[in-house]
Scaffold this active site. Sequence first.
Site, PDB file in Angstrom:
ATOM      1  N   LYS A 194     -47.394  11.851   0.816  1.00  0.00           N
ATOM      2  CA  LYS A 194     -48.084  12.618  -0.591  1.00  0.00           C
ATOM      3  C   LYS A 194     -49.723  12.466  -0.606  1.00  0.00           C
ATOM      4  O   LYS A 194     -50.377  13.030  -1.130  1.00  0.00           O
ATOM      5  CB  LYS A 194     -47.418  10.811  -0.996  1.00  0.00           C
ATOM      6  N   ARG A 250     -56.693   8.417  -9.150  1.00  0.00           N
ATOM      7  CA  ARG A 250     -58.061   7.753  -8.405  1.00  0.00           C
ATOM      8  C   ARG A 250     -58.660   9.037  -7.277  1.00  0.00           C
ATOM      9  O   ARG A 250     -59.413   9.890  -7.091  1.00  0.00           O
ATOM     10  CB  ARG A 250     -57.515   6.852  -7.269  1.00  0.00           C
ATOM     11  N   ASP A 259     -58.648   0.197  -9.780  1.00  0.00           N
ATOM     12  CA  ASP A 259     -57.257  -0.376  -9.697  1.00  0.00           C
ATOM     13  C   ASP A 259     -57.071  -1.875  -9.434  1.00  0.00           C
ATOM     14  O   ASP A 259     -58.114  -2.585  -9.412  1.00  0.00           O
ATOM     15  CB  ASP A 259     -56.872   0.976  -8.859  1.00  0.00           C
ATOM     16  N   ASP A 291     -50.961   0.482   3.378  1.00  0.00           N
ATOM     17  CA  ASP A 291     -50.011   0.596   2.164  1.00  0.00           C
ATOM     18  C   ASP A 291     -48.846  -0.485   3.038  1.00  0.00           C
ATOM     19  O   ASP A 291     -47.453  -0.385   2.694  1.00  0.00           O
ATOM     20  CB  ASP A 291     -50.015   1.621   2.557  1.00  0.00           C
TER      21      ASP A 291
HETATM   22  N1  EPU Z   1     -64.731   2.816  -0.114  1.00  0.00           N
HETATM   23  C1  EPU Z   1     -65.869   2.372  -0.287  1.00  0.00           C
HETATM   24  N2  EPU Z   1     -66.747   3.674  -0.747  1.00  0.00           N
HETATM   25  C2  EPU Z   1     -66.208   4.700  -0.191  1.00  0.00           C
HETATM   26  C3  EPU Z   1     -64.974   5.382  -0.293  1.00  0.00           C
HETATM   27  C4  EPU Z   1     -63.679   3.799   0.189  1.00  0.00           C
HETATM   28  O1  EPU Z   1     -66.531   1.347   0.020  1.00  0.00           O
HETATM   29  O2  EPU Z   1     -66.902   5.782  -0.948  1.00  0.00           O
HETATM   30  C5  EPU Z   1     -63.622   1.940   0.396  1.00  0.00           C
HETATM   31  C6  EPU Z   1     -62.689   1.171  -0.152  1.00  0.00           C
HETATM   32  O3  EPU Z   1     -63.095   0.321  -1.154  1.00  0.00           O
HETATM   33  C7  EPU Z   1     -62.031   1.110   1.093  1.00  0.00           C
HETATM   34  C8  EPU Z   1     -62.142   1.274   2.112  1.00  0.00           C
HETATM   35  O4  EPU Z   1     -63.606   1.730   1.260  1.00  0.00           O
HETATM   36  O5  EPU Z   1     -62.223  -0.837   0.723  1.00  0.00           O
HETATM   37  C9  EPU Z   1     -60.822   1.761   2.471  1.00  0.00           C
HETATM   38  O6  EPU Z   1     -61.114   3.185   1.609  1.00  0.00           O
HETATM   39  P1  EPU Z   1     -60.624   4.874   1.782  1.00  0.00           P
HETATM   40  O7  EPU Z   1     -61.715   5.378   1.303  1.00  0.00           O
HETATM   41  O8  EPU Z   1     -59.782   4.781   3.359  1.00  0.00           O
HETATM   42  O9  EPU Z   1     -59.173   4.807   0.998  1.00  0.00           O
HETATM   43  P2  EPU Z   1     -58.610   6.073  -0.368  1.00  0.00           P
HETATM   44  O10 EPU Z   1     -58.387   7.419   0.618  1.00  0.00           O
HETATM   45  O11 EPU Z   1     -59.751   5.631  -1.661  1.00  0.00           O
HETATM   46  C10 EPU Z   1     -56.286   6.299   0.590  1.00  0.00           C
HETATM   47  C11 EPU Z   1     -54.898   6.585   0.841  1.00  0.00           C
HETATM   48  C12 EPU Z   1     -54.474   5.438   0.440  1.00  0.00           C
HETATM   49  C13 EPU Z   1     -54.747   4.269   1.556  1.00  0.00           C
HETATM   50  C14 EPU Z   1     -56.722   4.418   1.959  1.00  0.00           C
HETATM   51  C15 EPU Z   1     -56.132   3.321   3.282  1.00  0.00           C
HETATM   52  C16 EPU Z   1     -54.498   8.902  -0.411  1.00  0.00           C
HETATM   53  C17 EPU Z   1     -54.582   8.758  -2.246  1.00  0.00           C
HETATM   54  N3  EPU Z   1     -54.920   7.492  -0.311  1.00  0.00           N
HETATM   55  O12 EPU Z   1     -56.946   6.257  -0.286  1.00  0.00           O
HETATM   56  O13 EPU Z   1     -53.084   4.687  -0.451  1.00  0.00           O
HETATM   57  O14 EPU Z   1     -54.059   2.595   1.474  1.00  0.00           O
HETATM   58  O15 EPU Z   1     -56.237   5.408   1.869  1.00  0.00           O
HETATM   59  O16 EPU Z   1     -55.420   4.477   4.064  1.00  0.00           O
HETATM   60  O17 EPU Z   1     -54.544   9.420   0.153  1.00  0.00           O
HETATM   61  C18 EPU Z   1     -51.351   4.933  -1.435  1.00  0.00           C
HETATM   62  O18 EPU Z   1     -50.977   5.523  -1.295  1.00  0.00           O
HETATM   63  O19 EPU Z   1     -50.443   4.121  -2.366  1.00  0.00           O
HETATM   64  C19 EPU Z   1     -52.585   4.566  -1.259  1.00  0.00           C
HETATM   65  C20 EPU Z   1     -52.991   3.460  -1.748  1.00  0.00           C
END
Ligand code: EPU
Length: 415
Positions: A22, A92, A116, A304
């Site tokens: 995904k 998101r 969320d 995750d």
């Molecule tokens: N963060 C910030 N500012 C930003 C971006 C992130 O403070 O601009 C913080 C977030 O709040 C969090 C941390 O940095 O505390 C890590 O977030 P990251 O950006 O790595 O996560 P993401 O890209 O939003 C993806 C996956 C998530 C997974 C995370 C961490 C997708 C669609 N989502 O999210 O997957 O948990 O990386 O590995 O790729 C899921 O599949 O159920 C899921 C939630």
Amino acid sequence: MERIRVRGSGPLDGRVKISGAKNSVLKLMAATVLAEGRFTIRNVPDITDVRLMADLLRAMGSEVSYADAVLTVDTPADTVPEAPYELVEAMRASIVVLGPLIARLGRARVSMPGGDDFGQRPIDWHLDALRRLGAEFHTEHGYIEGRADRLRGARIVLEFPSVGATENALMAAVLAEGTTVIENAAKEPELADLAAFLNRMGASVLGAGSSTITIDGVPTLHPVDHQVIPDRLEAATYLTALAIAGGELVLEDARPEHMDMLMQKLGDMGLRTSAHPDGVWASAPERLRAVDINSLPYPGVATDYMPLMVAALSVADGAGIATENIFGGRFRYVDELSRMGADIRVEYHYALIRGVPRLSGAPVRAHDIRAGAAIVVAALGADGETVVSDAHHVARGYDRFVEKLTAIGADLDAD
Ligand code: EPU
């Protein structure tokens, strides 16, 4: 799918095929905005999030079709650079269209994503990274409006290896003028898959999968045919299901090298795993042993995996501490496991799990994709029936979840 009913099951047995990832395919779909023409993406899971991303691409003028795990996307010359509120609100991950839209069209209007069930989900690092490449942003009426005449390569040092910020920066830099270096980049296998996709499109990306990614910008890109990597989070779900219910499984197409730390931790808990010609073989012990786990960016234990591991620790012998370092608010599923008889105490971002011999089925709620999957997996080792409501969250990320579990001997159904 609104409700899943799970009855405590005996040992699992057989083979389960792992679908495409995904968290890779959603980003590959966003990357189709970077070039006009017809893309073919293979091994695409049949899940709600893919449908939502397809709707977003359609809203931007692309034609999208899906059959038998093959997705085709026709990107028009005149892509509409706008991601509306209804779609971003529903998913998101839609924010990853921001970088590619600005890179190809010089402008983008994307609804500001809200929080969320994990708590706050800011995007400040996405915007900072794109600003380094020359984009300008302002926010109005709940929308982020971004502009850039021509992006210019730059050195981007991320404050934290954020998956989404790395992806947005990477997808913007491929069409920027000159060289971009992303330091402290996320190293997840899904990032390496995105880079492979972009390179096939004619981009020049080096080092994806490591913490330094170097991108030489090119003037244009072209559409491609690409096969998505297998979903390590889905594989982890079946491994923890096995750990809890007992038995022996082959996870077809699973890549052990994408789940080293998970396999080590499950190994410490007593699960035997090995590479198999078709993927991964695993066999459960009589009773799991407790361990401590800490979520960290890849190659650490993925955030995750945590709900799944906490479900397994709930029935392990001994006590373990689970520390959540990525998403502060990601312990809501603990209340649901507690309703099933788990002995878990949460303080700040720590959970102390004292294993009990067996859980007991109860009505519970799925708060998000992984929380929902973790409760289902926990219910396999519980006495009686567990009824999981809000099960649509599970369908967001799992391809034929009920069918696949049923085929390996679990007793559950959904409506
Ligand atoms: N963060 C910030 N500012 C930003 C971006 C992130 O403070 O601009 C913080 C977030 O709040 C969090 C941390 O940095 O505390 C890590 O977030 P990251 O950006 O790595 O996560 P993401 O890209 O939003 C993806 C996956 C998530 C997974 C995370 C961490 C997708 C669609 N989502 O999210 O997957 O948990 O990386 O590995 O790729 C899921 O599949 O159920 C899921 C939630």
